[in-house]
Design a protein around this motif. Structure first.
Motif, PDB file in Angstrom:
ATOM      1  N   GLY A 156     -35.257  30.023  16.637  1.00  0.00           N
ATOM      2  CA  GLY A 156     -36.742  30.542  16.753  1.00  0.00           C
ATOM      3  C   GLY A 156     -37.972  29.454  16.517  1.00  0.00           C
ATOM      4  N   ASP A 157     -37.703  28.455  15.605  1.00  0.00           N
ATOM      5  CA  ASP A 157     -38.602  27.604  15.739  1.00  0.00           C
ATOM      6  C   ASP A 157     -38.958  26.849  17.199  1.00  0.00           C
ATOM      7  OD1 ASP A 157     -38.817  27.659  12.768  1.00  0.00           O
ATOM      8  OD2 ASP A 157     -37.236  26.310  12.379  1.00  0.00           O
ATOM      9  N   ILE A 186     -32.769  25.279  22.112  1.00  0.00           N
ATOM     10  CA  ILE A 186     -32.985  26.324  23.172  1.00  0.00           C
ATOM     11  C   ILE A 186     -33.079  25.467  24.603  1.00  0.00           C
ATOM     12  CG2 ILE A 186     -33.843  27.928  21.838  1.00  0.00           C
ATOM     13  CD1 ILE A 186     -36.305  27.584  22.688  1.00  0.00           C
ATOM     14  N   SER A 187     -32.620  26.048  25.748  1.00  0.00           N
ATOM     15  CA  SER A 187     -32.730  25.391  26.705  1.00  0.00           C
ATOM     16  C   SER A 187     -32.865  26.334  27.805  1.00  0.00           C
ATOM     17  CB  SER A 187     -31.303  24.744  27.214  1.00  0.00           C
ATOM     18  OG  SER A 187     -30.161  25.474  27.476  1.00  0.00           O
ATOM     19  N   GLN A 245     -39.585  37.394  21.610  1.00  0.00           N
ATOM     20  CA  GLN A 245     -39.526  38.000  20.273  1.00  0.00           C
ATOM     21  C   GLN A 245     -38.386  39.139  20.312  1.00  0.00           C
ATOM     22  OE1 GLN A 245     -41.858  40.394  16.915  1.00  0.00           O
ATOM     23  NE2 GLN A 245     -42.934  38.656  17.750  1.00  0.00           N
ATOM     24  N   PHE A 246     -38.488  39.733  21.231  1.00  0.00           N
ATOM     25  CA  PHE A 246     -37.671  40.972  21.343  1.00  0.00           C
ATOM     26  C   PHE A 246     -36.310  40.498  21.744  1.00  0.00           C
ATOM     27  CE2 PHE A 246     -35.279  44.271  23.448  1.00  0.00           C
ATOM     28  CZ  PHE A 246     -35.497  45.361  22.797  1.00  0.00           C
ATOM     29  N   SER A 247     -36.195  39.567  22.702  1.00  0.00           N
ATOM     30  CA  SER A 247     -34.902  38.961  22.943  1.00  0.00           C
ATOM     31  C   SER A 247     -34.269  38.278  21.795  1.00  0.00           C
ATOM     32  CB  SER A 247     -35.054  38.061  24.220  1.00  0.00           C
ATOM     33  OG  SER A 247     -35.614  38.960  25.421  1.00  0.00           O
ATOM     34  N   PHE A 248     -35.118  37.559  21.062  1.00  0.00           N
ATOM     35  CA  PHE A 248     -34.581  36.926  20.009  1.00  0.00           C
ATOM     36  C   PHE A 248     -34.082  37.856  19.090  1.00  0.00           C
ATOM     37  CE2 PHE A 248     -35.285  35.061  15.689  1.00  0.00           C
ATOM     38  CZ  PHE A 248     -34.639  33.926  15.766  1.00  0.00           C
ATOM     39  N   ALA A 249     -34.498  38.808  18.809  1.00  0.00           N
ATOM     40  CA  ALA A 249     -34.039  40.008  17.668  1.00  0.00           C
ATOM     41  C   ALA A 249     -32.516  40.539  18.330  1.00  0.00           C
ATOM     42  CB  ALA A 249     -35.235  41.073  17.631  1.00  0.00           C
ATOM     43  N   VAL A 250     -32.614  40.711  19.569  1.00  0.00           N
ATOM     44  CA  VAL A 250     -31.322  41.294  20.039  1.00  0.00           C
ATOM     45  C   VAL A 250     -30.099  40.273  19.898  1.00  0.00           C
ATOM     46  CG1 VAL A 250     -30.116  41.812  22.009  1.00  0.00           C
ATOM     47  CG2 VAL A 250     -32.375  42.553  21.882  1.00  0.00           C
ATOM     48  N   VAL A 251     -30.506  39.053  19.924  1.00  0.00           N
ATOM     49  CA  VAL A 251     -29.635  37.701  19.881  1.00  0.00           C
ATOM     50  C   VAL A 251     -29.039  37.697  18.394  1.00  0.00           C
ATOM     51  CG1 VAL A 251     -29.130  35.320  19.918  1.00  0.00           C
ATOM     52  CG2 VAL A 251     -30.125  36.617  21.900  1.00  0.00           C
ATOM     53  N   VAL A 252     -30.127  37.810  17.357  1.00  0.00           N
ATOM     54  CA  VAL A 252     -29.829  37.651  16.111  1.00  0.00           C
ATOM     55  C   VAL A 252     -29.153  39.086  15.776  1.00  0.00           C
ATOM     56  CG1 VAL A 252     -30.877  37.759  13.671  1.00  0.00           C
ATOM     57  CG2 VAL A 252     -31.983  36.538  15.505  1.00  0.00           C
ATOM     58  N   LEU A 312     -42.242  36.332  12.541  1.00  0.00           N
ATOM     59  CA  LEU A 312     -41.087  36.636  11.995  1.00  0.00           C
ATOM     60  C   LEU A 312     -40.283  35.767  11.453  1.00  0.00           C
ATOM     61  CD1 LEU A 312     -38.588  38.573  13.097  1.00  0.00           C
ATOM     62  CD2 LEU A 312     -38.821  37.515  15.464  1.00  0.00           C
ATOM     63  N   LEU A 313     -40.273  34.602  11.627  1.00  0.00           N
ATOM     64  CA  LEU A 313     -39.407  33.539  11.160  1.00  0.00           C
ATOM     65  C   LEU A 313     -39.516  33.460   9.703  1.00  0.00           C
ATOM     66  CD1 LEU A 313     -39.273  30.754  13.767  1.00  0.00           C
ATOM     67  CD2 LEU A 313     -37.508  32.351  13.183  1.00  0.00           C
ATOM     68  N   VAL A 314     -41.055  33.614   9.350  1.00  0.00           N
ATOM     69  CA  VAL A 314     -41.210  33.552   7.868  1.00  0.00           C
ATOM     70  C   VAL A 314     -40.599  34.781   7.186  1.00  0.00           C
ATOM     71  CG1 VAL A 314     -43.250  34.019   6.070  1.00  0.00           C
ATOM     72  CG2 VAL A 314     -43.245  32.348   8.054  1.00  0.00           C
TER      73      VAL A 314
END
Length: 710
Positions: A156-157, A186-187, A245-252, A312-314
């Motif tokens: 996320g960073d 990330i790549s 952000q949405f995609s990141f939340a799905v992965v998490v 989100l990360l905070v």
């Protein structure tokens, strides 16, 4: 993807040749087969200055090779983007974005060393990472939720850094998170996807069938990427940082639960599940606060997600960094009396965002029927006492709303958020007035509720980074919520733990609300009901103060996790007040103050609660200093000993300088100087004060009347 591989440098005797044109995966396969069958039958390929070694992976966007950089003597991952069909202009745009990536330097982003064009293909020479992908890392062994969050927060960073540089990933998924030990990078930023249009999501490349009807298991359509895509990308809209952000939340969510949050056998069914908010529940022991953070990031409307990746990360790291210690045990004990164990349970899904009511800029009286002469008269008639004092804050609120509405209508570029927020506040004012008219006389509670519980109009000036809307629930739930606010407004007075109120909260009404109304329908009202239950317990026989402290902390965390920063600030300041009323450690006190400061920082500078709670904290700071520093000792030096009192004096000076300062604020500042042994400073403070009536509870607060300690 980049996989672990043993690389053999190209011998100096091998002939090198530049790739004559676009290099597809099949070209490399043919060369490798030929080399095995016939020896060195073909020259090694050179792309730019890079000597291709072997194929690492391929996908819809292009191919990735291991290659040698002869100038620096290092192995790189060489990625070639598939040739675009949109012509030279698109190639130039892709190259510019690739060059922007090359300028992005961050420890959690795979470094791009160089970008160029070869045979019409954009290529990237990237850092070679040999630790495998995130999904491989997750399958290697069982991992706790803290470890998973720690690694994904690194990814996320990287996204946050990319967003700050103006880049959007567009295709965040586990295969695009590379691991090297415990470090995530990330790549594969979705360069080729930047030219996608809506039609690409409506048909397959092979048979023209509707893509929405295709099974998600097909490998020739978007390579499984729809499972992680934001709904706006399905609709063909431009991808934004909120999409990442949405995609990141799905992965998490998938990494924690072992399955994705939304299910569907086809892409159409998946999109329908997302739009319904039908999140498949977790079975693993993940804290409810984590789930609440992810739910917000998974909102259908991008505007309802977190303001940015950093926010989100905070929130995620705040959960990860919060030790549970003995809190669960203490809350369990308290729950037998108040049921506050629900504070740690999984919250329901937030209510759907309602379409904003229109803000009619052509209406001469925009508050007609909400707060006009007729409605004001009805409210006054429903009250039997203190009508003028009660109506004044409502009149002021209505006047402030009209000013904000006029500024919105005169703006050359009206803001959608402002319209939504103003419509929400208009509804709240209407609901509030209706509750006064329909309920028995509340006297002074009407003015208190108007001052403390009508939602701040300061939120409407610009999009806020917390959940600010209050009128999203169905009308019948809103009616119950405003009735509850009127009855229990006494719980929201300044310093409710140690200040007597003439209007004790109705604990039974609050308990009935939280047990009969699902919190998903009105999470704000549910939080407020829990807060009033806490205060009721402090002034009655319900709950020992030590357990109320535990529950105040739990409420502060829960409200922060659901995005209700204003309620979180109330709960944390209550916790600070309760701590000062009894024995406590410095660590626990620090935690409460940090929680309060964090929540207050999320509020706009002009938010009225920010000013009021800062005053509460200044008073609490002075009470702490009077207990920690002997009277008069500061007159003889000793900076370390006097530091708590110096801090309190500075905080009180800021409060006394505020336009809303009272004579009580100034007198407390003078008494702080008295305690420090500086009679000259105390006299100077009093000399500038008009002889106004001082509120006894403001001054008596210094002694902290004992709370019930059963």
């Amino acid at each position: 993807m980049h996989t672990r591989a043993t690389l053999i440098p190209v011998p100096p005797t091998v002939r090198l040749t530049a790739a004559p044109g676009p290099l597809a995966p099949i070209d490399q396969v043919r060369r490798q087969v030929a080399a095995v069958l016939f020896g060195d039958a073909a020259p090694a390929l050179v792309i730019g200055r890079f000597q291709v070694q072997r194929l690492l992976g391929s996908g819809g966007m292009g191919v990735v090779y291991a290659a040698t950089d002869p100038q620096l003597g290092r192995t790189v991952a060489l990625k070639l983007i598939q040739p675009t069909t949109a012509g030279a202009h698109a190639t130039e745009r892709l190259l510019r974005e690739a060059q922007a990536m090359a300028r992005l330097q961050h420890p959690n982003v795979v470094a791009v060393h160089e970008a160029g064009v070869n045979g019409g293909q954009v290529y990237l020479a990237m850092e070679y990472v040999d630790g495998g992908t995130l999904d491989v890392w997750l399958r290697a062994r069982p991992r706790g939720w803290q470890e998973v969050l720690g690694v994904l927060a690194q990814a996320g960073d990287g996204l946050a850094a990319a967003h700050a540089a103006g880049l959007v990933h567009r295709d965040f998924k586990p295969a695009n998170v590379l691991m090297s030990g415990a470090r995530a990078r990330i790549s594969d930023f979705g360069l080729a996807r930047s030219s996608a249009v809506a039609e690409e999501l409506e048909r397959t490349a092979s048979d023209g069938a509707l893509l929405l009807d295709q099974p998600l298991t097909r490998t020739d359509v978007l390579l499984g990427t729809p499972a992680y895509m934001a709904p706006e990308q399905f609709r063909g809209e431009a991808a934004t940082p909120a999409s990442d952000q949405f995609s990141f939340a799905v992965v998490v969510y998938e990494a924690l639960a072992g399955h994705r949050p939304f299910r569907g056998e086809t892409i159409g069914a998946l999109l329908a599940a997302i739009e319904r908010g039908a999140i498949h529940p977790m079975k693993r022991g993940v804290p409810a606060r984590v789930l609440a953070v992810l739910r917000r990031a998974l909102a259908v409307d991008p505007a309802r997600r977190w303001p940015d990746m950093s926010a989100l990360l905070v929130a995620l790291r705040g959960v990860r960094a919060t030790p549970r210690r003995a809190m669960v045990a203490a809350v369990t004990g308290a729950s037998a009396l108040l049921g506050l164990g629900l504070l740690l349970s999984e919250p329901d899904r937030p209510p759907p965002t309602l379409l904003p009511l229109p803000v009619d800029c052509g209406e001469a009286e925009p508050l007609r029927g909400v707060w006009d002469a007729g409605r004001r008269g009805q409210v006054a008639a429903a009250m039997s006492a203190e009508t003028g004092l009660a109506l004044a804050p409502i009149d002021a609120y209505a006047a402030e709303w009209r000013i904000a509405q006029r500024e919105y209508c005169q703006s050359p570029e009206p803001n959608v958020w402002t319209a939504t927020c103003l419509a929400d506040r208009r509804t709240a004012l209407s609901d509030f007035a209706q509750a006064v008219v329909e309920a028995p006389s509340f006297g002074g509670l009407v003015g208190l509720a108007a001052s403390e519980l009508l939602p701040a109009l300061a939120d409407c000036a610009a999009p806020v980074n917390y959940r600010a809307l209050v009128s999203e629930a169905p009308p019948e739930v809103r009616a119950q919520a405003w009735h509850l606010r009127l009855v229990n407004a006494g719980a929201f007075v300044p310093r409710p733990a140690t200040r007597e109120t003439g209007f004790p909260p109705d604990a039974e009404l609050a308990r009935r609300f939280v047990t009969t109304v699902p919190s998903a329908q009105d999470p704000r009202a549910a939080h407020e009901a829990w807060f009033s239950l806490l205060v009721a317990g402090l002034h009655g026989p319900l709950l020992p103060a030590r357990d109320s402290l535990v529950d105040a902390v739990a409420l502060g965390r829960r409200a922060a996790a659901t995005g209700h920063a204003d309620i979180a600030a109330r709960a944390w300041v209550l916790a600070a007040e309760l701590l000062e009323a009894g024995p406590h450690t410095d660590d626990v006190r620090e935690e409460a103050w940090v929680g309060a400061a964090t929540a207050l920082a999320a509020l706009p500078e002009a938010h009225p609660l920010r000013v009021r709670l800062r005053r509460d904290l200044a008073y609490i700071e002075l009470a702490h200093a009077r207990h920690a520093v002997p009277a008069g000792v500061c007159a003889h030096g000793g900076a370390d000993v006097c530091r708590p009192l110096a801090t309190a004096i500075a905080d009180l000076a800021a409060v006394a300088a505020d336009p809303s300062a009272t004579a009580g604020d100034t007198e407390l500042l003078a008494r702080a100087h008295d305690h420090a042994g500086d009679s000259g400073a105390a006299a100077a403070v009093r000399a500038g004060t008009a002889p106004l009536c001082l509120a006894e509870h403001d001054l008596g607060f210094l002694d902290f009347p004992a709370l019930n300690t059963r």
